[in-house]
Design a protein around this motif. Structure first.
Motif, short mmCIF file in Angstrom:
data_model
loop_
_atom_site.label_atom_id
_atom_site.label_comp_id
_atom_site.label_asym_id
_atom_site.label_seq_id
_atom_site.Cartn_x
_atom_site.Cartn_y
_atom_site.Cartn_z
N VAL A 33 39.66 34.87 50.76
CA VAL A 33 40.46 36.02 50.31
C VAL A 33 40.63 36.02 48.78
O VAL A 33 40.30 37.02 48.12
CB VAL A 33 41.81 36.08 51.06
N PRO A 34 41.14 34.93 48.15
CA PRO A 34 41.25 34.99 46.69
C PRO A 34 39.90 35.04 45.98
O PRO A 34 39.79 35.63 44.90
CB PRO A 34 42.02 33.72 46.31
N THR A 35 38.87 34.47 46.59
CA THR A 35 37.55 34.52 45.96
C THR A 35 37.07 35.97 45.88
O THR A 35 36.55 36.41 44.85
CB THR A 35 36.52 33.66 46.74
N LEU A 37 39.02 38.88 46.36
CA LEU A 37 39.95 39.83 45.71
C LEU A 37 40.17 39.52 44.24
O LEU A 37 40.34 40.44 43.43
CB LEU A 37 41.30 39.82 46.44
N TYR A 38 40.19 38.25 43.88
CA TYR A 38 40.48 37.90 42.49
C TYR A 38 39.18 37.63 41.71
O TYR A 38 38.89 38.30 40.72
CB TYR A 38 41.40 36.67 42.45
N LEU A 39 38.39 36.68 42.20
CA LEU A 39 37.22 36.25 41.40
C LEU A 39 36.09 37.28 41.43
O LEU A 39 35.68 37.80 40.38
CB LEU A 39 36.71 34.90 41.91
N TRP A 41 35.77 40.40 42.63
CA TRP A 41 36.14 41.75 42.17
C TRP A 41 36.32 41.74 40.65
O TRP A 41 35.81 42.63 39.94
CB TRP A 41 37.42 42.19 42.90
N GLY A 42 37.00 40.75 40.13
CA GLY A 42 37.21 40.65 38.68
C GLY A 42 35.91 40.48 37.92
O GLY A 42 35.65 41.16 36.91
N VAL A 43 35.05 39.60 38.41
CA VAL A 43 33.75 39.35 37.74
C VAL A 43 32.91 40.61 37.76
O VAL A 43 32.25 40.97 36.77
CB VAL A 43 33.01 38.16 38.41
N GLU A 45 33.93 43.69 37.76
CA GLU A 45 34.44 44.66 36.78
C GLU A 45 34.11 44.23 35.36
O GLU A 45 33.70 45.05 34.53
CB GLU A 45 35.96 44.81 36.96
N LEU A 46 34.26 42.94 35.07
CA LEU A 46 33.99 42.47 33.71
C LEU A 46 32.51 42.57 33.37
O LEU A 46 32.13 42.83 32.23
CB LEU A 46 34.47 41.03 33.54
N SER A 47 31.66 42.36 34.39
CA SER A 47 30.23 42.38 34.11
C SER A 47 29.73 43.80 33.83
O SER A 47 28.62 43.98 33.35
CB SER A 47 29.45 41.75 35.27
N ILE A 49 31.24 45.78 31.68
CA ILE A 49 31.58 46.14 30.29
C ILE A 49 30.30 46.10 29.47
O ILE A 49 29.60 45.07 29.47
CB ILE A 49 32.61 45.16 29.68
#
Lengths: 53, 576
Positions: A33-35, A37-39, A41-43, A45-47, A49
């Motif tokens: 779940v944290p992988t 939702l946090y990692l 999903w975050g990666v 979005e950042l990738s 940019i």
């Protein structure tokens, strides 16, 4: 599966209890779940940019 | 016949490895006991180092004292973070994991030799990272944000420590398998062990995140990788950095239940609800790391709001359940012992002269009021903008990790000394004062850092007067007052911390041995009931009027403080 004496119908263990009694299922949930939702999903979005030129 | 004889001698040899604890009735294996001792001693050593360095940090930020020069300040701040936030708590948590599995479940520890390898790797990693920081070229602070670069030994030390910790966590899971296979417990594991499972699961995610980011950063420091993207680093690093503090939360809540069970024979109000609360922890608590990313560009509002204002709040719900369940368990146990007059007789007549109990209860109150409420404020995207990267953040985590975790671990040490080290607690009168001194000191530091942060004072800043800066900035005088009060309370906390080190060190080295009749100073108010720590079961009552009043006080404080911060936010950008 709960132990039963002869002639008795086997006791049904509720789903949540079976989930909570299985540490490896909990490990799977607690890492996934944290992988996602946090990692991941975050990666993702950042990738997206654009790189500055 | 020979096979039967061999089997019988094997069983006898296995039985000889266990002893029965006279206090709890639990069976304790020698190998598990030695490993718990080793990890607990290492933890206390790093707490002593980290705590002393923390005092130096506070005395430097106290502008009238301003103890250290800038270079030394950042070196000391880095070492304080590494020793106090990482090494002390993780070593102690490994001891808690071994206790909650092998001791609470009355079974042998899985692969004790491998557990020693894990311990040695953690010690080697700890020494390496400290050595790297002391060289002066790795003052990158706990977060070690790129493009700041530390020496390769800094990252290598952290990696070695993490590998050791991961092995220890896997040994914990292996021990659970052994306990189930050898049927050393019936039905479900008790809540203390379940809390430890939550801590172990979070530890796996934490260490995995650490591996993802620290290995390439290590290669970058060696020159094998050209570039590490700073925002990507920050995202993944907080998967490790913040989650490592969530291991603490799950572990110290398990410790609250353990102390309540051993000291008062308290059973959880509801094992089922307690387990659901821990489930919220292990699934959603690591996601709270997102609050460190709330002002970062490049991450969408959806990512930020979902991860903080939705997922994180489910973990907060877990904390609020525990915040009611632990005093509720204590109240139920006390009422069952006859303390039924009025709303609060159970609390007034609680064993306040037992440092294990007083430390646990202080930890519970301070964690909820300081660490918990401030965490929710930091997790609200709109409010976060006021406090992000200010002293509010250290104020928050000194409320969680120090007032919550460290105080809970100090409290349980007063049980570990007679139960595991089999030593009487030396200086019992000082030991009664120790949790109060440390707790009040840390509460002050947390509170005044929260105050300074609300006034906008930056974290990790050597000189807020900006004495030789080309562009000056003036903080309000109240900010300086806050930092001065922070320094005074840090001294109080340091005295409490030093007492803890002296009492535990002296007890381990020179304390009288606890005999089969148990310690001379009883540590359990209900000796026959201490064994409930190892059994699944609920108190079976909801007649808890005192707990309901305490919970109501908490909620009113929570709501008032939350709305006060929205009021501050409305004043941040004056209109018109």
């Amino acid at each position: 599966m709960a132990e039963t004496s002869e002639g008795e119908a086997p006791k049904r263990i509720p789903f949540m209890q079976r989930l909570l009694d299985n540490p490896f299922l909990l490990l799977f949930l607690g890492v996934t779940v944290p992988t996602v939702l946090y990692l991941l999903w975050g990666v993702m979005e950042l990738s997206q940019i654009p790189v500055a030129r | 016949m020979a096979a039967v004889a061999t089997g019988a001698s094997g069983l006898a040899a296995l039985a000889a490895r266990f002893r029965t604890c006279p206090i709890t009735g639990l069976k304790i294996e020698a190998a598990a006991e030695t490993l718990i001792k080793a990890n607990a001693v290492a933890a206390v050593v790093f707490l002593a180092i980290g705590g002393a360095l923390g005092l130096l940090v506070a005395l430097t930020r106290w502008q009238a004292v301003h103890l250290l020069g800038p270079d030394t300040f950042y070196l000391v701040l880095t070492a304080h973070g590494i020793n106090a936030l990482l090494l002390w708590v993780i070593f102690f948590e490994v001891a808690v994991l071994y206790f909650a599995s092998a001791v609470v479940l009355n079974c042998r520890l899985a692969t004790p030799q491998l557990a020693w390898v894990a311990f040695l790797l953690m010690v080697l990693g700890s020494l390496t990272v400290n050595w790297a920081v002391l060289q002066g070229d790795s003052s990158v602070m706990f977060t070690s944000y790129v493009p700041m670069q530390a020496s390769p030994l800094f990252y290598l030390g952290l990696i070695l420590f993490a590998v050791g910790a991961l092995i220890a966590v896997l040994i914990f899971f292996g021990t659970l398998v052994i306990a189930r296979e050898e049927k050393t417990f019936e039905g479900s594991v008790p809540l203390v062990t379940f809390g430890a499972i939550a801590a172990a699961v979070i530890a796996v995610f934490t260490i995995a995140s650490g591996a993802i980011i620290l290995v390439p950063t290590f290669l970058w420091s060696l020159g094998y990788v050209r570039h590490i993207d700073s925002i990507m680093y920050k995202l993944v690093w907080w998967g490790m950095g913040h989650s490592s503090q969530q291991i603490n939360v799950a572990a110290h809540v398990a410790v609250w239940y353990l102390i309540a069970a051993v000291v008062l024979g308290a059973k959880p109000i509801s094992e089922k609800v307690g387990r659901i609360a821990f489930l919220f922890y292990l699934v959603f608590l690591p996601i709270a790391a997102a609050h460190h990313m709330l002002v970062e560009p490049g991450l969408s509002a959806e990512w930020k709001v979902f991860n903080t204002s939705y997922a994180m709040y489910l973990a907060v719900l877990g904390s609020m359940i525990h915040g009611m369940a632990v005093p509720g368990a204590i109240e139920a146990a006390q009422r069952a012992r006859g303390y039924t007059n009025g709303v609060f007789e159970w609390l007034r007549k609680a064993p306040w002269d037992n440092p294990a109990f007083s430390g646990m209860f202080l930890s519970l109150v301070l964690f909820g009021f300081l660490g918990g409420i401030s965490g929710v404020v930091l997790g609200a995207e709109q409010l976060n903008i006021m406090m992000h990267n200010t002293l509010y953040v250290p104020g928050h985590f000194h409320g969680t990790v120090v007032a919550g975790t460290t105080l809970a671990f100090m409290a349980v040490t007063y049980l570990v000394l007679p139960v595991i080290f089999r030593r009487e607690v030396m200086f019992p009168k000082l030991a009664r004062w120790q949790p109060w001194l440390f707790g009040i000191g840390v509460a002050g530091t947390s509170l005044f850092m929260l105050g300074a942060g609300t006034l906008g004072v930056s974290r990790r800043h050597w000189d807020i007067t900006f004495a030789d800066a080309p562009l000056g900035f003036e903080y309000p005088p109240t900010a300086f007052l806050m930092l001065g009060l922070n320094g005074i309370f840090a001294i109080l906390a340091a005295v409490g911390g030093a007492l803890y080190i002296v009492i535990t060190g002296a007890s381990v080295l020179f304390g009288a041995r606890v005999g089969p009749e148990g310690p001379k100073t009883p540590i359990t108010a209900a000796p026959a009931a201490a064994g409930v720590v190892g059994r699944y079961g609920s108190a079976g009552t909801l007649h808890l009027p005192g707990t309901y009043v305490l919970v109501a006080v908490f909620f009113v404080s929570f709501v008032l403080y939350y709305f006060v911060n929205w009021r501050y936010l409305s004043e941040l950008w004056p209109m018109g």
